[in-house]
Scaffold this active site. Structure first.
Site, PDB file in Angstrom:
ATOM      1  N   ILE A   1     -26.743 -37.577 -12.528  1.00  0.00           N
ATOM      2  CA  ILE A   1     -26.660 -36.315 -13.276  1.00  0.00           C
ATOM      3  C   ILE A   1     -26.253 -35.154 -12.365  1.00  0.00           C
ATOM      4  O   ILE A   1     -26.774 -35.022 -11.256  1.00  0.00           O
ATOM      5  CB  ILE A   1     -28.029 -36.003 -13.915  1.00  0.00           C
ATOM      6  CG1 ILE A   1     -28.383 -37.083 -14.945  1.00  0.00           C
ATOM      7  CG2 ILE A   1     -28.050 -34.618 -14.559  1.00  0.00           C
ATOM      8  CD1 ILE A   1     -29.834 -37.048 -15.381  1.00  0.00           C
ATOM      9  N   HIS A   2     -25.359 -34.340 -12.831  1.00  0.00           N
ATOM     10  CA  HIS A   2     -24.977 -33.107 -12.153  1.00  0.00           C
ATOM     11  C   HIS A   2     -25.670 -31.929 -12.837  1.00  0.00           C
ATOM     12  O   HIS A   2     -25.735 -31.902 -14.063  1.00  0.00           O
ATOM     13  CB  HIS A   2     -23.455 -32.916 -12.221  1.00  0.00           C
ATOM     14  CG  HIS A   2     -23.015 -31.605 -11.646  1.00  0.00           C
ATOM     15  ND1 HIS A   2     -22.891 -31.403 -10.301  1.00  0.00           N
ATOM     16  CD2 HIS A   2     -22.706 -30.427 -12.252  1.00  0.00           C
ATOM     17  CE1 HIS A   2     -22.500 -30.159 -10.078  1.00  0.00           C
ATOM     18  NE2 HIS A   2     -22.376 -29.535 -11.252  1.00  0.00           N
ATOM     19  N   PRO A   3     -26.171 -30.959 -12.153  1.00  0.00           N
ATOM     20  CA  PRO A   3     -26.236 -30.815 -10.688  1.00  0.00           C
ATOM     21  C   PRO A   3     -27.627 -31.166 -10.176  1.00  0.00           C
ATOM     22  O   PRO A   3     -28.587 -30.448 -10.437  1.00  0.00           O
ATOM     23  CB  PRO A   3     -25.956 -29.328 -10.496  1.00  0.00           C
ATOM     24  CG  PRO A   3     -26.595 -28.678 -11.709  1.00  0.00           C
ATOM     25  CD  PRO A   3     -26.598 -29.712 -12.821  1.00  0.00           C
TER      26      PRO A   3
END
Ligand SMILES: Cc1cc2nc3c(=O)[nH]c(=O)nc-3n(C[C@H](O)[C@H](O)[C@H](O)COP(=O)(O)OP(=O)(O)OC[C@H]3O[C@@H](n4cnc5c(N)ncnc54)[C@H](O)[C@@H]3O)c2cc1C
Length: 272
Positions: A253-255
């Protein structure tokens, strides 16, 4: 902790560096982090003594290097622990201990006396709440479930709760070299991690070592924001016996800080 409470703190360490069990760059980075908070260090302090000085205490920290002493109001000793087994009457029961007082146990935590088990710090196989709890799980599994769990099944892991924390799993580079294992290594400063930048916490680095043949992760040191949590993503892959490529190809997953673990693994190079 005391520095942040406002005390002026000097750490007196006998060894040539802090946290001698970790790799040298971890020790150096931790020293930098603590020095940035104006904590002073006296390393190689082998000629140590203490005496009263007014209402405080004077510590001689060196016999040849000036200044030879540090003066302060309080002295906190953190020089290791010994097992509290001397007054248990273990000898009367025939339970054997080693030279340092640790209760001798086998891989299922059985002592030298049938029907007696030793769990926790007293058996010398760990010095953590999680190792003590794992000891309980091992004994309960063997006794109650016929599940042959063993101490040697577990992978060493711990956190060092400085700020930012160090999360450690498995072997250090020094241990890998000493074992003569062919390995790959990757290191990434936290300044490359977007989430760390956003949170204004870019101190430290992440380092992973993998076996060059099996591609399994041998060890990791994550010194940085949330390192004590993120290290579990690597630890669990180690327990799964999965090659590092499984995580390298996983979409994170970003961020987050963990999103940089696949990137870190993509940068593995032979250990020189
Ligand atoms: C300051 C400090 C910070 C720590 N921080 C962490 C950490 O962040 N994470 C971590 O994983 N670990 C940490 N630890 C280590 C962790 O506390 C121990 O590894 C863990 O508590 C060991 O569990 P245990 O059950 O073996 O022993 P203990 O928790 O010490 O329990 C032993 C019990 O036996 C009792 N006892 C002793 N002798 C007798 C007797 N003769 N008769 C009856 N009872 C007796 C004691 O009173 C005690 O209650 C820390 C330890 C310290 C000292």
């Amino acid at each position: 902790m005391y520095r942040r409470f406002g005390s002026r703190v000097t750490v007196v360490e006998m060894g040539p560096r802090l946290i001698g069990r970790e790799d040298e760059e971890v020790s150096a980075a931790i020293k930098d982090i603590l020095e940035a908070e104006e904590i002073a260090f006296r390393l190689n302090a082998k000629c140590v003594s203490a005496s009263r000085r007014g209402n405080g205490v004077a510590i001689q920290v060196s016999c040849d290097e000036e200044p030879r002493e540090v003066v302060g109001s309080h002295l906190l000793l953190a020089v290791g622990r010994v097992p509290n087994t001397a007054d248990l009457g273990l000898d009367k029961a025939g339970v054997k201990t080693d030279d340092r007082g640790y209760i001798k146990v086998d891989d299922q935590l059985r002592t030298s006396v049938p029907g007696v088990w030793a769990l926790g710090d007293a058996n010398g196989h760990g010095a953590f709440t999680h190792t003590s709890y794992n000891d309980y799980e091992i004994v309960a599994a063997n006794l109650l479930d016929g599940d042959k769990r063993r101490v040697t099944d577990r992978i060493p892991t711990y956190a060092l709760f400085i700020d930012p924390p160090l999360g450690r799993a498995g072997m250090t580079e020094r241990e890998i070299r000493a074992a003569g294992r062919k390995a790959l290594v990757a290191t990434m400063p936290m300044t490359r991690v977007a989430r760390a930048k956003e949170r204004g916490e870019t101190q430290g680095f992440m380092k992973v070592l993998v076996d060059a043949d099996t591609r399994c992760i041998l060890g990791a040191a994550l010194l940085g924001i949330d390192g004590d949590e993120i290290v579990h993503s690597l630890l669990d892959a180690m327990y799964a016996g999965a090659p590092y490529t499984v995580i390298q190809r996983a979409m994170h997953i970003h961020p987050t800080v963990t999103e940089l673990i696949p990137t870190l693994l993509a940068e593995l190079k032979p250990l020189g």
